[in-house]
Design a protein around this motif. Structure first.
Motif, PDB file in Angstrom:
ATOM      1  N   LYS A 127       0.808  -1.225   0.000  1.00  0.00           N
ATOM      2  CA  LYS A 127       0.000   0.000   0.000  1.00  0.00           C
ATOM      3  C   LYS A 127       0.841   1.276   0.000  1.00  0.00           C
ATOM      4  O   LYS A 127       0.292   2.366  -0.111  1.00  0.00           O
ATOM      5  N   PHE A 128       2.167   1.143   0.126  1.00  0.00           N
ATOM      6  CA  PHE A 128       3.010   2.339   0.163  1.00  0.00           C
ATOM      7  C   PHE A 128       3.499   2.673  -1.248  1.00  0.00           C
ATOM      8  O   PHE A 128       4.057   1.800  -1.918  1.00  0.00           O
ATOM      9  N   PRO A 129       3.300   3.922  -1.702  1.00  0.00           N
ATOM     10  CA  PRO A 129       3.680   4.257  -3.087  1.00  0.00           C
ATOM     11  C   PRO A 129       5.197   4.287  -3.268  1.00  0.00           C
ATOM     12  O   PRO A 129       5.883   5.110  -2.673  1.00  0.00           O
ATOM     13  N   GLN A 130       5.724   3.366  -4.098  1.00  0.00           N
ATOM     14  CA  GLN A 130       7.172   3.254  -4.342  1.00  0.00           C
ATOM     15  C   GLN A 130       7.784   4.582  -4.778  1.00  0.00           C
ATOM     16  O   GLN A 130       8.888   4.915  -4.393  1.00  0.00           O
ATOM     17  N   LYS A 131       7.068   5.312  -5.631  1.00  0.00           N
ATOM     18  CA  LYS A 131       7.616   6.579  -6.146  1.00  0.00           C
ATOM     19  C   LYS A 131       7.272   7.759  -5.238  1.00  0.00           C
ATOM     20  O   LYS A 131       7.539   8.899  -5.587  1.00  0.00           O
ATOM     21  N   LYS A 132       6.628   7.480  -4.116  1.00  0.00           N
ATOM     22  CA  LYS A 132       6.307   8.504  -3.107  1.00  0.00           C
ATOM     23  C   LYS A 132       5.535   9.689  -3.695  1.00  0.00           C
ATOM     24  O   LYS A 132       5.794  10.836  -3.366  1.00  0.00           O
ATOM     25  N   MET A 133       4.613   9.364  -4.612  1.00  0.00           N
ATOM     26  CA  MET A 133       3.836  10.420  -5.260  1.00  0.00           C
ATOM     27  C   MET A 133       2.348  10.163  -5.110  1.00  0.00           C
ATOM     28  O   MET A 133       1.904   9.026  -5.029  1.00  0.00           O
ATOM     29  N   MET A 134       1.621  11.277  -5.139  1.00  0.00           N
ATOM     30  CA  MET A 134       0.168  11.233  -5.177  1.00  0.00           C
ATOM     31  C   MET A 134      -0.255  11.951  -6.453  1.00  0.00           C
ATOM     32  O   MET A 134       0.185  13.063  -6.697  1.00  0.00           O
ATOM     33  N   ILE A 135      -1.087  11.300  -7.265  1.00  0.00           N
ATOM     34  CA  ILE A 135      -1.571  11.920  -8.499  1.00  0.00           C
ATOM     35  C   ILE A 135      -3.053  12.245  -8.325  1.00  0.00           C
ATOM     36  O   ILE A 135      -3.815  11.403  -7.858  1.00  0.00           O
ATOM     37  N   VAL A 136      -3.436  13.468  -8.696  1.00  0.00           N
ATOM     38  CA  VAL A 136      -4.854  13.833  -8.735  1.00  0.00           C
ATOM     39  C   VAL A 136      -5.187  14.062 -10.200  1.00  0.00           C
ATOM     40  O   VAL A 136      -4.588  14.929 -10.841  1.00  0.00           O
ATOM     41  N   THR A 137      -6.078  13.260 -10.759  1.00  0.00           N
ATOM     42  CA  THR A 137      -6.380  13.442 -12.174  1.00  0.00           C
ATOM     43  C   THR A 137      -7.858  13.265 -12.451  1.00  0.00           C
ATOM     44  O   THR A 137      -8.663  13.104 -11.527  1.00  0.00           O
ATOM     45  N   CYS A 138      -8.215  13.329 -13.754  1.00  0.00           N
ATOM     46  CA  CYS A 138      -9.623  13.311 -14.158  1.00  0.00           C
ATOM     47  C   CYS A 138     -10.096  11.877 -14.375  1.00  0.00           C
ATOM     48  O   CYS A 138      -9.329  10.990 -14.725  1.00  0.00           O
ATOM     49  N   MET A 139     -11.397  11.693 -14.232  1.00  0.00           N
ATOM     50  CA  MET A 139     -11.996  10.370 -14.439  1.00  0.00           C
ATOM     51  C   MET A 139     -12.183  10.023 -15.920  1.00  0.00           C
ATOM     52  O   MET A 139     -12.738   8.978 -16.246  1.00  0.00           O
ATOM     53  N   ASP A 140     -11.708  10.899 -16.814  1.00  0.00           N
ATOM     54  CA  ASP A 140     -11.897  10.705 -18.258  1.00  0.00           C
ATOM     55  C   ASP A 140     -11.524   9.292 -18.708  1.00  0.00           C
ATOM     56  O   ASP A 140     -10.477   8.758 -18.328  1.00  0.00           O
ATOM     57  N   THR A 141     -12.387   8.717 -19.543  1.00  0.00           N
ATOM     58  CA  THR A 141     -12.171   7.337 -20.025  1.00  0.00           C
ATOM     59  C   THR A 141     -10.858   7.175 -20.784  1.00  0.00           C
ATOM     60  O   THR A 141     -10.246   6.113 -20.744  1.00  0.00           O
ATOM     61  N   ARG A 142     -10.427   8.241 -21.484  1.00  0.00           N
ATOM     62  CA  ARG A 142      -9.224   8.125 -22.314  1.00  0.00           C
ATOM     63  C   ARG A 142      -7.959   8.007 -21.481  1.00  0.00           C
ATOM     64  O   ARG A 142      -6.892   7.673 -21.993  1.00  0.00           O
ATOM     65  N   ALA A 161     -14.004  14.325 -11.470  1.00  0.00           N
ATOM     66  CA  ALA A 161     -14.354  14.985 -12.733  1.00  0.00           C
ATOM     67  C   ALA A 161     -13.515  16.256 -12.853  1.00  0.00           C
ATOM     68  O   ALA A 161     -13.568  17.123 -11.983  1.00  0.00           O
ATOM     69  N   GLY A 162     -12.692  16.334 -13.889  1.00  0.00           N
ATOM     70  CA  GLY A 162     -11.885  17.521 -14.135  1.00  0.00           C
ATOM     71  C   GLY A 162     -10.629  17.629 -13.284  1.00  0.00           C
ATOM     72  O   GLY A 162      -9.961  18.653 -13.318  1.00  0.00           O
ATOM     73  N   ALA A 163     -10.302  16.599 -12.514  1.00  0.00           N
ATOM     74  CA  ALA A 163      -9.185  16.666 -11.554  1.00  0.00           C
ATOM     75  C   ALA A 163      -9.381  17.839 -10.589  1.00  0.00           C
ATOM     76  O   ALA A 163      -8.426  18.427 -10.104  1.00  0.00           O
ATOM     77  N   ILE A 164     -10.643  18.166 -10.343  1.00  0.00           N
ATOM     78  CA  ILE A 164     -10.957  19.319  -9.490  1.00  0.00           C
ATOM     79  C   ILE A 164     -11.126  18.859  -8.036  1.00  0.00           C
ATOM     80  O   ILE A 164     -11.856  17.903  -7.769  1.00  0.00           O
ATOM     81  N   ILE A 165     -10.456  19.542  -7.143  1.00  0.00           N
ATOM     82  CA  ILE A 165     -10.787  19.385  -5.724  1.00  0.00           C
ATOM     83  C   ILE A 165     -11.410  20.699  -5.312  1.00  0.00           C
ATOM     84  O   ILE A 165     -10.766  21.744  -5.363  1.00  0.00           O
ATOM     85  N   SER A 166     -12.688  20.660  -4.962  1.00  0.00           N
ATOM     86  CA  SER A 166     -13.375  21.926  -4.737  1.00  0.00           C
ATOM     87  C   SER A 166     -13.603  22.204  -3.257  1.00  0.00           C
ATOM     88  O   SER A 166     -13.883  23.320  -2.876  1.00  0.00           O
TER      89      SER A 166
END
Ligand SMILES: [Zn+2]
Length: 192
Positions: free
Chosen positions: A27-42, A64-69
């Motif tokens: 469960k620990f991210p090897q690259k020590k990164m967190m990605i926030v991105t869009c739910m887009d199918t592509r 949706a939109g990689a938005i944190i509101s």
């Protein structure tokens, strides 16, 4: 078409054939990164390939939109959990060109809700409880602005551990080409 039946059928073979063995990690991210991105199918497969991310490398949140509101919503909480408890040390917000949230018209969406049976009473009750639906549903005018707003929200969060770089990128949903729009490392040095 019966998606659930297809999924369960596939799953049986997947597990029986031990196909999961190629993906075993922890469960620990090897690259020590967190990605926030869009739910887009592509972006389902394209984004990890384009960024060279494999199972176990990173934490990913999709909205949706990689938005944190909301600064105290569950997406921001997930980022804090990754940073404090799971060893992530930086965050990359990855928006994309041709995002549905750039074109989203919140008035239209409210009309679609009404068309599908949501009553005026429900909408009025929500408005009276202090939630501005048009604002809540709003996307952004352009993707760069959307990425920057989310980067700013994370960067200015009172519970963000000091020294964590928050980057912003935009991905092309066809070629996977990435543009860096916010270099979080630069912002760190300009703060000190
Ligand atoms: Zn999108």
């Amino acid at each position: 078409m019966d998606n659930i039946k297809d999924i369960l059928e596939h799953n049986k073979h997947f597990v029986e054939n031990r196909e999961y063995e190629a993906y075993i990690s922890d469960k620990f991210p090897q690259k020590k990164m967190m990605i926030v991105t869009c739910m887009d199918t592509r972006l389902v497969e394209l984004l990890p390939k384009a960024m060279n991310l494999r199972n176990g490398d990173v934490k990913i949140i999709k909205t949706a939109g990689a938005i944190i509101s909301h600064p105290f919503g569950s997406a921001m909480r997930s980022i804090l959990v990754a940073l404090y408890e799971l060893g992530a040390e930086e965050v990359i917000v990855v928006g994309h060109h041709e995002c549905g949230m750039a074109a989203l018209n919140s008035d239209d969406m409210i009309h679609h809700m009404m068309d599908r049976g949501i009553s005026d009473t429900v909408l009025n009750t929500i408005e009276h409880s202090g939630i501005k639906l048009t604002r809540w549903l709003r996307g952004f005018d352009n993707v760069e602005e959307g990425v920057m707003e989310t980067v700013d929200l994370i960067r200015n969060h009172p519970l963000l551990p000091p020294g964590v770089p928050i980057h912003g990128m935009i991905i092309d949903p066809k070629t996977g080409a990435l543009d860096l729009v916010v270099d979080g490392n630069k912002n760190l040095t300009s703060q000190s």
